[in-house]
Design a protein around this motif. Structure first.
Motif, PDB file in Angstrom:
ATOM      1  N   CYS A 144       0.819  -1.215   0.000  1.00  0.00           N
ATOM      2  CA  CYS A 144       0.000   0.000   0.000  1.00  0.00           C
ATOM      3  C   CYS A 144       0.851   1.262   0.000  1.00  0.00           C
ATOM      4  CB  CYS A 144      -0.939  -0.002   1.208  1.00  0.00           C
ATOM      5  SG  CYS A 144      -2.252  -1.245   1.128  1.00  0.00           S
ATOM      6  N   GLU A 145       2.112   1.150   0.404  1.00  0.00           N
ATOM      7  CA  GLU A 145       3.000   2.305   0.435  1.00  0.00           C
ATOM      8  C   GLU A 145       3.624   2.616  -0.927  1.00  0.00           C
ATOM      9  OE1 GLU A 145       5.868   1.487   3.407  1.00  0.00           O
ATOM     10  OE2 GLU A 145       4.423   1.450   5.071  1.00  0.00           O
ATOM     11  N   LEU A 146       3.319   1.803  -1.964  1.00  0.00           N
ATOM     12  CA  LEU A 146       3.890   2.026  -3.291  1.00  0.00           C
ATOM     13  C   LEU A 146       3.196   3.153  -4.042  1.00  0.00           C
ATOM     14  CD1 LEU A 146       4.465  -1.653  -4.519  1.00  0.00           C
ATOM     15  CD2 LEU A 146       6.124  -0.075  -3.515  1.00  0.00           C
ATOM     16  N   GLY A 147       2.025   3.568  -3.586  1.00  0.00           N
ATOM     17  CA  GLY A 147       1.339   4.680  -4.227  1.00  0.00           C
ATOM     18  C   GLY A 147       0.361   4.285  -5.308  1.00  0.00           C
ATOM     19  N   VAL A 148       0.062   2.988  -5.451  1.00  0.00           N
ATOM     20  CA  VAL A 148      -0.938   2.533  -6.421  1.00  0.00           C
ATOM     21  C   VAL A 148      -2.020   1.772  -5.658  1.00  0.00           C
ATOM     22  CG1 VAL A 148       0.679   2.398  -8.346  1.00  0.00           C
ATOM     23  CG2 VAL A 148       0.370   0.424  -6.866  1.00  0.00           C
ATOM     24  N   PRO A 149      -3.238   1.701  -6.194  1.00  0.00           N
ATOM     25  CA  PRO A 149      -4.300   0.961  -5.501  1.00  0.00           C
ATOM     26  C   PRO A 149      -3.936  -0.516  -5.343  1.00  0.00           C
ATOM     27  CG  PRO A 149      -5.218   2.362  -7.219  1.00  0.00           C
ATOM     28  CD  PRO A 149      -3.736   2.392  -7.398  1.00  0.00           C
ATOM     29  N   VAL A 150      -4.197  -1.064  -4.165  1.00  0.00           N
ATOM     30  CA  VAL A 150      -3.903  -2.454  -3.844  1.00  0.00           C
ATOM     31  C   VAL A 150      -5.186  -3.125  -3.398  1.00  0.00           C
ATOM     32  CG1 VAL A 150      -2.516  -4.035  -2.461  1.00  0.00           C
ATOM     33  CG2 VAL A 150      -1.560  -1.835  -3.164  1.00  0.00           C
ATOM     34  N   ARG A 151      -5.463  -4.286  -3.968  1.00  0.00           N
ATOM     35  CA  ARG A 151      -6.647  -5.063  -3.600  1.00  0.00           C
ATOM     36  C   ARG A 151      -6.209  -6.449  -3.162  1.00  0.00           C
ATOM     37  NH1 ARG A 151     -11.429  -4.718  -7.875  1.00  0.00           N
ATOM     38  NH2 ARG A 151     -12.474  -5.571  -6.037  1.00  0.00           N
ATOM     39  N   ALA A 152      -6.808  -6.918  -2.075  1.00  0.00           N
ATOM     40  CA  ALA A 152      -6.484  -8.227  -1.516  1.00  0.00           C
ATOM     41  C   ALA A 152      -7.593  -9.218  -1.849  1.00  0.00           C
ATOM     42  CB  ALA A 152      -6.284  -8.134  -0.007  1.00  0.00           C
ATOM     43  N   TRP A 153      -7.177 -10.446  -2.154  1.00  0.00           N
ATOM     44  CA  TRP A 153      -8.120 -11.506  -2.521  1.00  0.00           C
ATOM     45  C   TRP A 153      -7.786 -12.764  -1.732  1.00  0.00           C
ATOM     46  CZ3 TRP A 153     -11.882  -9.814  -5.829  1.00  0.00           C
ATOM     47  CH2 TRP A 153     -11.608  -8.667  -6.557  1.00  0.00           C
ATOM     48  N   SER A 154      -8.744 -13.641  -1.621  1.00  0.00           N
ATOM     49  CA  SER A 154      -8.565 -14.873  -0.857  1.00  0.00           C
ATOM     50  C   SER A 154      -7.925 -15.955  -1.720  1.00  0.00           C
ATOM     51  CB  SER A 154      -9.914 -15.363  -0.321  1.00  0.00           C
ATOM     52  OG  SER A 154     -10.758 -15.767  -1.398  1.00  0.00           O
ATOM     53  N   GLY A 155      -7.314 -16.931  -1.038  1.00  0.00           N
ATOM     54  CA  GLY A 155      -6.733 -18.060  -1.758  1.00  0.00           C
ATOM     55  C   GLY A 155      -7.781 -18.970  -2.371  1.00  0.00           C
ATOM     56  N   GLY A 156      -8.982 -19.033  -1.768  1.00  0.00           N
ATOM     57  CA  GLY A 156     -10.046 -19.853  -2.342  1.00  0.00           C
ATOM     58  C   GLY A 156     -10.490 -19.353  -3.696  1.00  0.00           C
ATOM     59  N   ARG A 157     -10.562 -18.026  -3.861  1.00  0.00           N
ATOM     60  CA  ARG A 157     -10.943 -17.472  -5.164  1.00  0.00           C
ATOM     61  C   ARG A 157      -9.880 -17.779  -6.206  1.00  0.00           C
ATOM     62  NH1 ARG A 157     -14.137 -13.311  -7.340  1.00  0.00           N
ATOM     63  NH2 ARG A 157     -15.048 -12.874  -5.308  1.00  0.00           N
ATOM     64  N   THR A 158      -8.605 -17.681  -5.822  1.00  0.00           N
ATOM     65  CA  THR A 158      -7.531 -17.996  -6.771  1.00  0.00           C
ATOM     66  C   THR A 158      -7.606 -19.452  -7.220  1.00  0.00           C
ATOM     67  OG1 THR A 158      -6.106 -16.345  -5.727  1.00  0.00           O
ATOM     68  CG2 THR A 158      -5.041 -18.023  -7.086  1.00  0.00           C
ATOM     69  N   LYS A 159      -7.832 -20.358  -6.281  1.00  0.00           N
ATOM     70  CA  LYS A 159      -7.929 -21.774  -6.636  1.00  0.00           C
ATOM     71  C   LYS A 159      -9.125 -22.032  -7.542  1.00  0.00           C
ATOM     72  CE  LYS A 159      -8.228 -26.392  -4.606  1.00  0.00           C
ATOM     73  NZ  LYS A 159      -8.306 -27.184  -3.342  1.00  0.00           N
ATOM     74  N   TYR A 160     -10.249 -21.393  -7.247  1.00  0.00           N
ATOM     75  CA  TYR A 160     -11.432 -21.568  -8.091  1.00  0.00           C
ATOM     76  C   TYR A 160     -11.170 -21.064  -9.509  1.00  0.00           C
ATOM     77  CZ  TYR A 160     -16.057 -20.608 -10.037  1.00  0.00           C
ATOM     78  OH  TYR A 160     -17.140 -20.551 -10.856  1.00  0.00           O
ATOM     79  N   ASN A 161     -10.541 -19.901  -9.632  1.00  0.00           N
ATOM     80  CA  ASN A 161     -10.246 -19.358 -10.961  1.00  0.00           C
ATOM     81  C   ASN A 161      -9.280 -20.262 -11.725  1.00  0.00           C
ATOM     82  OD1 ASN A 161     -11.862 -17.144 -10.363  1.00  0.00           O
ATOM     83  ND2 ASN A 161     -10.138 -15.864  -9.742  1.00  0.00           N
ATOM     84  N   ARG A 162      -8.287 -20.811 -11.029  1.00  0.00           N
ATOM     85  CA  ARG A 162      -7.302 -21.668 -11.706  1.00  0.00           C
ATOM     86  C   ARG A 162      -7.943 -22.962 -12.191  1.00  0.00           C
ATOM     87  NH1 ARG A 162      -4.542 -25.525  -9.257  1.00  0.00           N
ATOM     88  NH2 ARG A 162      -4.772 -24.549  -7.223  1.00  0.00           N
ATOM     89  N   ILE A 163      -8.773 -23.577 -11.351  1.00  0.00           N
ATOM     90  CA  ILE A 163      -9.423 -24.826 -11.760  1.00  0.00           C
ATOM     91  C   ILE A 163     -10.403 -24.566 -12.901  1.00  0.00           C
ATOM     92  CG2 ILE A 163     -10.980 -26.654 -10.992  1.00  0.00           C
ATOM     93  CD1 ILE A 163      -9.699 -26.511  -8.264  1.00  0.00           C
ATOM     94  N   ARG A 164     -11.153 -23.462 -12.813  1.00  0.00           N
ATOM     95  CA  ARG A 164     -12.114 -23.153 -13.878  1.00  0.00           C
ATOM     96  C   ARG A 164     -11.414 -22.874 -15.198  1.00  0.00           C
ATOM     97  NH1 ARG A 164     -14.879 -18.717 -15.919  1.00  0.00           N
ATOM     98  NH2 ARG A 164     -13.640 -17.292 -14.658  1.00  0.00           N
ATOM     99  N   SER A 165     -10.213 -22.280 -15.126  1.00  0.00           N
ATOM    100  CA  SER A 165      -9.452 -21.999 -16.345  1.00  0.00           C
ATOM    101  C   SER A 165      -8.638 -23.190 -16.797  1.00  0.00           C
ATOM    102  CB  SER A 165      -8.526 -20.796 -16.113  1.00  0.00           C
ATOM    103  OG  SER A 165      -9.271 -19.648 -15.752  1.00  0.00           O
ATOM    104  N   GLY A 166      -8.551 -24.234 -15.974  1.00  0.00           N
ATOM    105  CA  GLY A 166      -7.836 -25.435 -16.375  1.00  0.00           C
ATOM    106  C   GLY A 166      -6.334 -25.258 -16.439  1.00  0.00           C
TER     107      GLY A 166
END
Length: 547
Positions: A393-415
């Motif tokens: 957050c100190e880099l000066g650009v917007p930062v968004r945090a996401w959960s590991g479950g969403r990442t796993k779901y996106n990876r499996i859905r994308s194969g």
């Protein structure tokens, strides 16, 4: 170090790339986009998707197998490894392509990255020069950021205990028709950052032992002073703090090469108690650990049936033994403890259990089935999850945090396969309306190597000074860690070599390449490619995880 195939012809200053389509406006100075695209995007076969390498269903001059065709019937991915993504009832295969090249304007301000083929064309025409070797960056001589269209890119981070995946992506709107809008996500660049936290921990323990020996040799007794050294709020051990610092450092460097507009980071939390139990826990089960109702020695006697785990001897004095030796990074966790008789304990020493029981595979399988995976990596991730987010957050650009479950779901859905860089590509929101169409076929591996040591002597294994280190760090214009190339016309190491150099005052240096160590190279044969920046660089094929 940087490795590449010498068999692929290319511009002398550019890393080799495979053949790709080129755009006619690439050399047009009046184009507002440094890549020659601007807003004039062409569609292929009426699909509405912009033509990119490995993304077009058809109509390409490249072989058809590199551009998978779309099918009309929707097919959902059934398991990991099925490379399919769904958009608007159409299943598309996520293609691979060359990593894009960062572009700087004539003032050093980052512009939108470009395809390697277009970068080679800009270099050949004299409109651009090489600004950095690894990662490869070009700088335009006739363009400024005010004259270019810069939409920006996103940085997506998948933190890890031993390695962190970083992906540079861009989400674009590719309309299939006037009433339906489809968004595509393209992976332009990928970095795998290899941490050196375990190395730092080992060296600090070694330093503590050296100091303890020196104190005991000079003083009979010295009062404890640990309570006099207050630690700041939020203090982390150096080996853990390194993971935060190195990740933020690499993101900051990428922000100087790419027009970063947003950062997405996975803020994952591990349930170490559930990981230790190997199953989900509820309620009071969190208060009942492995040793619930036991003393540790009683627990081990009951678990290993009052017999030596290595030879099966019973009715003899037993000693507590570490399955994974502490000298090799093992912990005092009860899952890493077993019982052994005195002869087996002394014979094993610091030897790995797989090596000690190589001739007894049945006992080895039994011990490995009882032992559990260590929780050190999970604990490190839990300790750094908030620290990393705050530092970004100190880099000066917007930062968004996401959960590991969403990442796993996106990876499996994308194969996609399970790697840090592909996980980083899937960090963030990836809805049904967004199609993941490409990712780089090669990943830049940046291994943290450090910038040297402050020690003035090199000790032996007992901590006694063995030799003095020179005060001068640079010899004949080279410093240890510099990326160099050497062309040797004769001798044992005849040929071309590229890698990190270790300097010597004698003028004969060693070069660490991907194929091994090249020793005794005279400094007059070396050519400097890039100054040391604390990292060693190499490349690996995406989807292939090096152990």
């Amino acid at each position: 170090m940087t490795t590449f195939d010498a068999s692929e012809p290319t511009h002398p200053a550019v890393l080799p790339q495979r053949r790709a389509l080129e755009s006619a406006p690439a050399d047009n100075p009046r184009s507002r986009d440094e890549t020659g695209r601007g807003d004039h995007r062409q569609r292929a076969d009426g699909t509405g998707f912009e033509h990119e390498r490995g993304e077009t269903p058809g109509g390409s001059t490249l072989p058809q197998e590199r551009h998978p065709k779309a099918v009309s019937a929707p097919v959902a991915p059934k398991a990991e490894g099925v490379t399919a993504a769904r958009e608007g009832g159409i299943v598309r295969t996520a293609g691979t392509g060359a990593a894009w090249v960062p572009v700087l304007d004539r003032d050093g301000i980052p512009l939108m990255p470009t395809h390697p083929a277009r970068a080679r064309k800009l270099l050949a025409s004299g409109r651009a020069v090489v600004a950095k070797h690894t990662p490869f960056v070009i700088r335009l001589k006739d363009r400024t950021s005010a004259e270019s269209e810069v939409t920006g890119v996103e940085v997506r981070i998948d933190p890890g205990s031993r390695a962190t995946g970083i992906a540079i992506t861009v989400d674009q709107n590719a309309s299939r028709c006037s009433s339906v809008a489809a968004w595509v996500r393209r992976g332009l660049f990928a970095v795998e950052l290899a941490h050196r936290g375990n190395h730092i921990s080992k060296r600090m323990k070694q330093r503590a032992l050296y100091r303890r020996r020196r104190r005991s040799a000079n003083l009979r007794y010295r009062p404890q002073r640990s309570k006099n050294r207050a630690r700041k709020s939020g203090w982390l051990p150096p080996s853990v703090q390194h993971r935060v610092d190195s990740t933020v450092s690499v993101v900051r460097r990428l922000a100087r090469l790419f027009p970063v507009r947003e950062v997405h980071v996975e803020r994952v939390a591990f349930d170490t108690h559930a990981l230790s139990a190997g199953r989900p826990l509820e309620g009071a089960e969190y208060q009942q650990g492995t040793l619930f109702g036991f003393e540790i020695r009683e627990y081990l006697l009951a678990k290993w049936r009052r017999a030596c785990a290595y030879c099966g001897a019973a009715g003899v004095p037993l000693q507590i033994e570490h399955i994974h030796p502490r000298a090799r990074g093992g912990s005092d966790r009860v899952a890493n403890l077993t019982l052994a008789c005195r002869p087996c304990n002394q014979a094993k020493g610091a030897m790995p259990v797989a090596e000690f029981l190589a001739d007894r595979p049945d006992r080895l399988a039994r011990i490995q089935a009882q032992a559990k995976t260590g929780l050190r990596d999970a604990a490190a991730m839990n300790a750094t999850r908030h620290k990393l987010f705050q530092a970004l957050c100190e880099l000066g650009v917007p930062v968004r945090a996401w959960s590991g479950g969403r990442t796993k779901y996106n990876r499996i859905r994308s194969g996609l396969a399970k790697t840090h860089t592909l996980d980083a590509l899937c960090v963030g929101e990836l809805t049904e309306a967004v199609v993941l169409v490409r990712h780089p076929d090669f990943v830049l591996v940046a291994s943290a190597t450090g910038r040297g040591v402050y020690a003035r002597t090199t000790p032996d294994k007992f901590g006694f000074p063995r030799l003095l280190r020179p005060r001068q760090k640079q010899h004949y214009g080279f410093t240890t860690g510099d990326l160099v190339s050497a062309c040797l016309s004769s001798g044992k190491y005849q040929g071309a070599h590229t890698g990190r150099v270790a300097v010597r005052a004698t003028g004969r240096f060693n070069i660490r390449t991907a194929l091994g160590l090249v020793q005794g190279v005279h400094h007059r044969h070396l050519r400097l490619l890039q100054r040391s920046d604390g990292y060693g660089y190499s490349r690996r094929l995406e989807g292939c995880v090096e152990r």
